[in-house]
Design a protein around this motif. Structure first.
Motif, PDB file in Angstrom:
ATOM      1  N   THR A 180      52.952 -23.495  68.571  1.00  0.00           N
ATOM      2  CA  THR A 180      53.283 -22.488  69.500  1.00  0.00           C
ATOM      3  C   THR A 180      55.065 -22.409  69.658  1.00  0.00           C
ATOM      4  OG1 THR A 180      53.303 -23.539  71.654  1.00  0.00           O
ATOM      5  CG2 THR A 180      51.231 -22.437  70.866  1.00  0.00           C
ATOM      6  N   PRO A 181      55.719 -21.233  69.835  1.00  0.00           N
ATOM      7  CA  PRO A 181      57.052 -21.247  69.989  1.00  0.00           C
ATOM      8  C   PRO A 181      57.561 -21.817  71.304  1.00  0.00           C
ATOM      9  CG  PRO A 181      56.456 -18.906  69.640  1.00  0.00           C
ATOM     10  CD  PRO A 181      54.994 -19.726  69.726  1.00  0.00           C
ATOM     11  N   GLU A 182      56.679 -21.746  72.308  1.00  0.00           N
ATOM     12  CA  GLU A 182      57.015 -22.631  73.679  1.00  0.00           C
ATOM     13  C   GLU A 182      57.128 -24.239  73.436  1.00  0.00           C
ATOM     14  OE1 GLU A 182      54.186 -19.523  75.031  1.00  0.00           O
ATOM     15  OE2 GLU A 182      54.623 -20.304  73.232  1.00  0.00           O
ATOM     16  N   GLU A 183      56.247 -24.829  72.724  1.00  0.00           N
ATOM     17  CA  GLU A 183      56.193 -26.019  72.310  1.00  0.00           C
ATOM     18  C   GLU A 183      57.347 -26.458  71.494  1.00  0.00           C
ATOM     19  OE1 GLU A 183      52.631 -29.088  71.101  1.00  0.00           O
ATOM     20  OE2 GLU A 183      52.591 -27.276  70.180  1.00  0.00           O
ATOM     21  N   ARG A 184      57.726 -25.845  70.354  1.00  0.00           N
ATOM     22  CA  ARG A 184      58.583 -26.243  69.471  1.00  0.00           C
ATOM     23  C   ARG A 184      60.207 -25.894  70.239  1.00  0.00           C
ATOM     24  NH1 ARG A 184      60.184 -29.511  65.535  1.00  0.00           N
ATOM     25  NH2 ARG A 184      61.099 -30.015  67.614  1.00  0.00           N
ATOM     26  N   ALA A 185      60.230 -24.972  70.986  1.00  0.00           N
ATOM     27  CA  ALA A 185      61.676 -24.979  71.698  1.00  0.00           C
ATOM     28  C   ALA A 185      61.947 -26.043  72.523  1.00  0.00           C
ATOM     29  CB  ALA A 185      61.438 -23.609  72.459  1.00  0.00           C
ATOM     30  N   HIS A 186      60.803 -26.524  73.251  1.00  0.00           N
ATOM     31  CA  HIS A 186      60.829 -27.421  74.383  1.00  0.00           C
ATOM     32  C   HIS A 186      60.456 -29.019  73.869  1.00  0.00           C
ATOM     33  CE1 HIS A 186      60.598 -23.867  76.520  1.00  0.00           C
ATOM     34  NE2 HIS A 186      61.524 -24.199  77.584  1.00  0.00           N
ATOM     35  N   SER A 187      60.383 -29.068  72.602  1.00  0.00           N
ATOM     36  CA  SER A 187      60.083 -30.507  72.109  1.00  0.00           C
ATOM     37  C   SER A 187      61.188 -30.945  71.273  1.00  0.00           C
ATOM     38  CB  SER A 187      58.693 -30.602  71.355  1.00  0.00           C
ATOM     39  OG  SER A 187      57.686 -30.013  72.043  1.00  0.00           O
ATOM     40  N   GLN A 188      61.843 -31.886  71.678  1.00  0.00           N
ATOM     41  CA  GLN A 188      62.918 -32.361  70.560  1.00  0.00           C
ATOM     42  C   GLN A 188      62.351 -33.056  69.593  1.00  0.00           C
ATOM     43  OE1 GLN A 188      65.568 -35.081  72.862  1.00  0.00           O
ATOM     44  NE2 GLN A 188      66.183 -36.190  70.858  1.00  0.00           N
ATOM     45  N   THR A 189      61.186 -33.933  69.452  1.00  0.00           N
ATOM     46  CA  THR A 189      60.584 -34.484  68.599  1.00  0.00           C
ATOM     47  C   THR A 189      59.252 -33.952  68.598  1.00  0.00           C
ATOM     48  OG1 THR A 189      62.178 -36.252  68.648  1.00  0.00           O
ATOM     49  CG2 THR A 189      60.010 -36.497  67.341  1.00  0.00           C
ATOM     50  N   LEU A 190      58.684 -33.229  67.643  1.00  0.00           N
ATOM     51  CA  LEU A 190      57.368 -32.523  67.472  1.00  0.00           C
ATOM     52  C   LEU A 190      56.796 -32.999  66.240  1.00  0.00           C
ATOM     53  CD1 LEU A 190      55.359 -30.866  68.709  1.00  0.00           C
ATOM     54  CD2 LEU A 190      56.380 -28.928  67.751  1.00  0.00           C
ATOM     55  N   VAL A 191      55.490 -33.618  66.314  1.00  0.00           N
ATOM     56  CA  VAL A 191      54.537 -33.965  64.982  1.00  0.00           C
ATOM     57  C   VAL A 191      53.574 -32.889  65.098  1.00  0.00           C
ATOM     58  CG1 VAL A 191      53.031 -35.761  64.374  1.00  0.00           C
ATOM     59  CG2 VAL A 191      54.837 -36.411  65.961  1.00  0.00           C
ATOM     60  N   TYR A 192      53.344 -32.328  63.864  1.00  0.00           N
ATOM     61  CA  TYR A 192      52.520 -31.288  63.364  1.00  0.00           C
ATOM     62  C   TYR A 192      51.137 -31.937  62.874  1.00  0.00           C
ATOM     63  CZ  TYR A 192      51.342 -26.753  61.546  1.00  0.00           C
ATOM     64  OH  TYR A 192      50.638 -25.466  61.324  1.00  0.00           O
ATOM     65  N   GLN A 193      50.117 -31.497  63.408  1.00  0.00           N
ATOM     66  CA  GLN A 193      48.947 -31.946  62.958  1.00  0.00           C
ATOM     67  C   GLN A 193      48.200 -30.924  61.970  1.00  0.00           C
ATOM     68  OE1 GLN A 193      46.045 -32.556  66.370  1.00  0.00           O
ATOM     69  NE2 GLN A 193      46.799 -34.636  66.136  1.00  0.00           N
ATOM     70  N   VAL A 194      47.894 -31.634  60.715  1.00  0.00           N
ATOM     71  CA  VAL A 194      47.120 -30.950  59.846  1.00  0.00           C
ATOM     72  C   VAL A 194      45.577 -31.496  59.776  1.00  0.00           C
ATOM     73  CG1 VAL A 194      46.804 -30.563  57.240  1.00  0.00           C
ATOM     74  CG2 VAL A 194      49.048 -30.671  58.195  1.00  0.00           C
ATOM     75  N   LEU A 195      44.807 -30.545  60.292  1.00  0.00           N
ATOM     76  CA  LEU A 195      43.418 -30.723  60.617  1.00  0.00           C
ATOM     77  C   LEU A 195      42.493 -30.090  59.640  1.00  0.00           C
ATOM     78  CD1 LEU A 195      44.748 -30.219  63.482  1.00  0.00           C
ATOM     79  CD2 LEU A 195      42.873 -31.580  64.199  1.00  0.00           C
ATOM     80  N   PRO A 196      41.113 -30.639  59.447  1.00  0.00           N
ATOM     81  CA  PRO A 196      40.103 -29.879  58.673  1.00  0.00           C
ATOM     82  C   PRO A 196      40.123 -28.537  58.819  1.00  0.00           C
ATOM     83  CG  PRO A 196      39.169 -32.151  59.650  1.00  0.00           C
ATOM     84  CD  PRO A 196      40.480 -31.689  60.055  1.00  0.00           C
ATOM     85  N   SER A 197      40.286 -27.962  59.879  1.00  0.00           N
ATOM     86  CA  SER A 197      39.916 -26.577  60.059  1.00  0.00           C
ATOM     87  C   SER A 197      40.972 -25.722  59.315  1.00  0.00           C
ATOM     88  CB  SER A 197      40.235 -26.172  61.819  1.00  0.00           C
ATOM     89  OG  SER A 197      41.208 -26.464  62.153  1.00  0.00           O
ATOM     90  N   ARG A 198      42.172 -26.224  59.247  1.00  0.00           N
ATOM     91  CA  ARG A 198      43.335 -25.798  58.604  1.00  0.00           C
ATOM     92  C   ARG A 198      43.843 -24.168  59.549  1.00  0.00           C
ATOM     93  NH1 ARG A 198      41.889 -24.450  52.563  1.00  0.00           N
ATOM     94  NH2 ARG A 198      42.390 -26.585  51.816  1.00  0.00           N
ATOM     95  N   TYR A 199      43.304 -24.320  60.938  1.00  0.00           N
ATOM     96  CA  TYR A 199      43.812 -23.267  61.814  1.00  0.00           C
ATOM     97  C   TYR A 199      45.397 -23.239  61.958  1.00  0.00           C
ATOM     98  CZ  TYR A 199      38.839 -22.757  62.939  1.00  0.00           C
ATOM     99  OH  TYR A 199      37.662 -22.071  62.817  1.00  0.00           O
ATOM    100  N   GLY A 200      46.072 -22.210  62.052  1.00  0.00           N
ATOM    101  CA  GLY A 200      47.505 -22.171  62.215  1.00  0.00           C
ATOM    102  C   GLY A 200      48.388 -22.710  61.241  1.00  0.00           C
ATOM    103  N   LEU A 201      47.642 -23.490  59.948  1.00  0.00           N
ATOM    104  CA  LEU A 201      48.539 -24.106  59.086  1.00  0.00           C
ATOM    105  C   LEU A 201      49.254 -23.111  58.199  1.00  0.00           C
ATOM    106  CD1 LEU A 201      49.178 -27.052  57.777  1.00  0.00           C
ATOM    107  CD2 LEU A 201      47.177 -26.519  56.457  1.00  0.00           C
ATOM    108  N   ASN A 202      50.520 -23.404  58.356  1.00  0.00           N
ATOM    109  CA  ASN A 202      51.481 -22.665  57.493  1.00  0.00           C
ATOM    110  C   ASN A 202      52.750 -23.701  56.874  1.00  0.00           C
ATOM    111  OD1 ASN A 202      54.050 -21.789  58.985  1.00  0.00           O
ATOM    112  ND2 ASN A 202      52.446 -21.348  60.285  1.00  0.00           N
ATOM    113  N   PRO A 203      52.965 -23.434  55.763  1.00  0.00           N
ATOM    114  CA  PRO A 203      54.518 -24.240  55.162  1.00  0.00           C
ATOM    115  C   PRO A 203      55.483 -24.346  56.191  1.00  0.00           C
ATOM    116  CG  PRO A 203      53.446 -22.949  53.571  1.00  0.00           C
ATOM    117  CD  PRO A 203      52.700 -22.636  54.860  1.00  0.00           C
TER     118      PRO A 203
END
Length: 446
Positions: free
Chosen positions: A130-153
């Motif tokens: 989410t934009p809120e999460e990225r904007a307020h997280s100095q260091t953000l780990v992005y999960q790649v899950l079996p569902s691929r929901y929301g996954l984009n390069p």
């Protein structure tokens, strides 16, 4: 007052161990509804845990550090194996992946704010960034899950690290759940799902079936992110020794091992209580696997599943972890299950401290919900401050215990700083039973 008057039952009645009132109620619920029970939170049964270990402080044979006047470092670097830009964190406590969908957008923002304030990382979860999460997280780990929901390069490149989720401690071998009443317009759009329909994620990734394929997938992710981002592989603790070794073989920079005390937004109760292994033996098995390969500390180990206090953190580090991750405790720190909301929990047929129906989306605090009114009542600035305070306390407690053992850095804690209170914990953690030099399975009683 007689026993009958105080309990409402005739005296002399004895409850069955196998068929206690909870089991009877569950059998009757299953017969009535014809479907397994789904809930959130984590295991409720008593399991071997870090409480079954004690840390040995210094006295004469060891020299303690003096209060807060002598330095005890807490920093950790994650992703040093291959990544051009490893993560430099100020504390060894990170925030685990919790999806937007399972928790609200303001709650995700609060997690980012709190983690950033103390110099650590937070993690996305199923469903994307989410934009809120990225904007307020100095260091953000992005999960790649079996569902691929929301996954984009594009979001992969925006992240600071990538975590390939193979499994979760509360449901190893099982996929995630997000029930229809939590799939709002925004959640549905992010996940390309119909609104209001139950979502059940796949239990395995669609484009790889084994460690050789995983190696190819890790290579693809490195190419997409120009070899800058650390690649984590997260496994639910079950066949931990072999899973960790195969993750390392596939090229992971960091391995995350999640014990069965880990929480979940929603899954089958039978998974939560009866699948996987506890966090305590999982740490030792993961370290054994890394040491066997000569990769301990080269590949970093993060441990999650039931971390609550600085004592838990210190013991996990002493057993060989590089960092820990918290999920359920973070939600509680922000106010989940607070007595302040007792009246509202009562309206839901529950009580503060007992509310585990996170899948229901009716959380009065506004954390585990997608109801606009409830989520809007949650203040992400205050939530972030609460998270930051909690993380500071965890870190201070860890430092205090490390200093008491004469350690100038929390990563100098080691297995010989530990003893066990039970035979089971001694065998699982492979440390001596307190007052002896006996490690069950590794020698004779002292």
């Amino acid at each position: 007052m007689s026993a009958t008057e105080s309990s409402g039952r005739p005296p002399g009645l004895r409850e069955s161990y196998l068929f206690d009132r909870h089991v009877i109620a569950e059998i009757q619920r299953a017969a009535r509804e014809g479907i397994y029970d789904i809930r959130g939170f984590g295991a409720k049964r008593r399991l071997p845990h870090f409480d079954d270990l004690l840390l040995l402080g210094a006295s004469i044979s060891r020299y303690p550090l003096e209060g807060y006047r002598e330095r005890c470092g807490t920093d950790v670097v994650l992703g040093t194996r291959f990544a051009a830009k490893p993560l430099h964190l100020k504390i060894p406590v990170t925030i685990a992946g919790m999806s937007f969908g399972a928790i609200s957008a303001p709650a995700k923002e609060a997690l980012g704010r709190g983690a950033s304030e103390v110099g650590t990382s937070t993690t996305t979860g199923d469903g994307g960034m989410t934009p809120e999460e990225r904007a307020h997280s100095q260091t953000l780990v992005y999960q790649v899950l079996p569902s691929r929901y929301g996954l984009n390069p594009d979001d992969l490149r925006k992240a600071d690290a990538i975590e390939i989720v193979v499994g979760q401690g509360s449901k190893p071998g099982g996929g995630g759940m997000l029930l229809g009443h939590k799939i709002s317009d925004r959640v549905a759009e992010m996940r390309a799902l119909p609104k209001g329909i139950d979502q059940r994620s796949a239990s395995r990734h669609p484009d790889w079936t084994g460690p050789d394929d995983l190696e190819i997938k890790i290579g693809e992710l490195r190419e997409i992110t120009e070899w800058e981002k650390p690649i984590y592989v997260k496994v639910g603790a079950s066949r931990t020794y072999y899973d960790v070794q195969l993750a390392v073989k596939a090229g992971a920079d960091v391995v995350v091992v999640d014990g069965m005390q880990g929480g979940t937004g929603a899954t089958q109760d039978v998974f939560i209580e009866h699948a996987g292994i506890p966090t305590l033996p999982a740490v030792r098995l993961a370290v054994d696997a890394l040491q066997e390969l000569g990769m301990h500390r080269t590949v970093q180990l993060i441990v999650s599943g039931g971390i609550r206090t600085g004592a838990d953190v210190a013991k996990a580090l002493a057993l060989g972890a590089d960092a820990v991750s918290i999920g359920t405790a973070a939600l509680i720190a922000m106010g989940d299950n607070s007595p302040e909301y007792e009246a509202e929990y009562r309206k839901l047929g529950s009580s503060a401290g007992f509310y585990d129906d996170w899948q229901a989306g009716s959380d009065p605090v506004g954390i585990t919900t997608q109801d606009d009114a409830l989520a809007g009542s949650f203040d992400p600035v205050l939530g972030g401050r609460l998270i930051a305070n909690y993380l500071r306390v965890l870190t201070l407690e860890t430092q205090t215990l490390a200093r008491a053992g004469g350690k100038s850095h929390v990563h100098n804690l080691e297995p010989e700083d530990l003893v066990a209170l039970t035979v089971e914990a001694a065998a699982m953690a492979r440390v001596p039973l307190a007052g002896t030099d006996w490690i069950p399975g590794a020698g004779n009683p002292g």
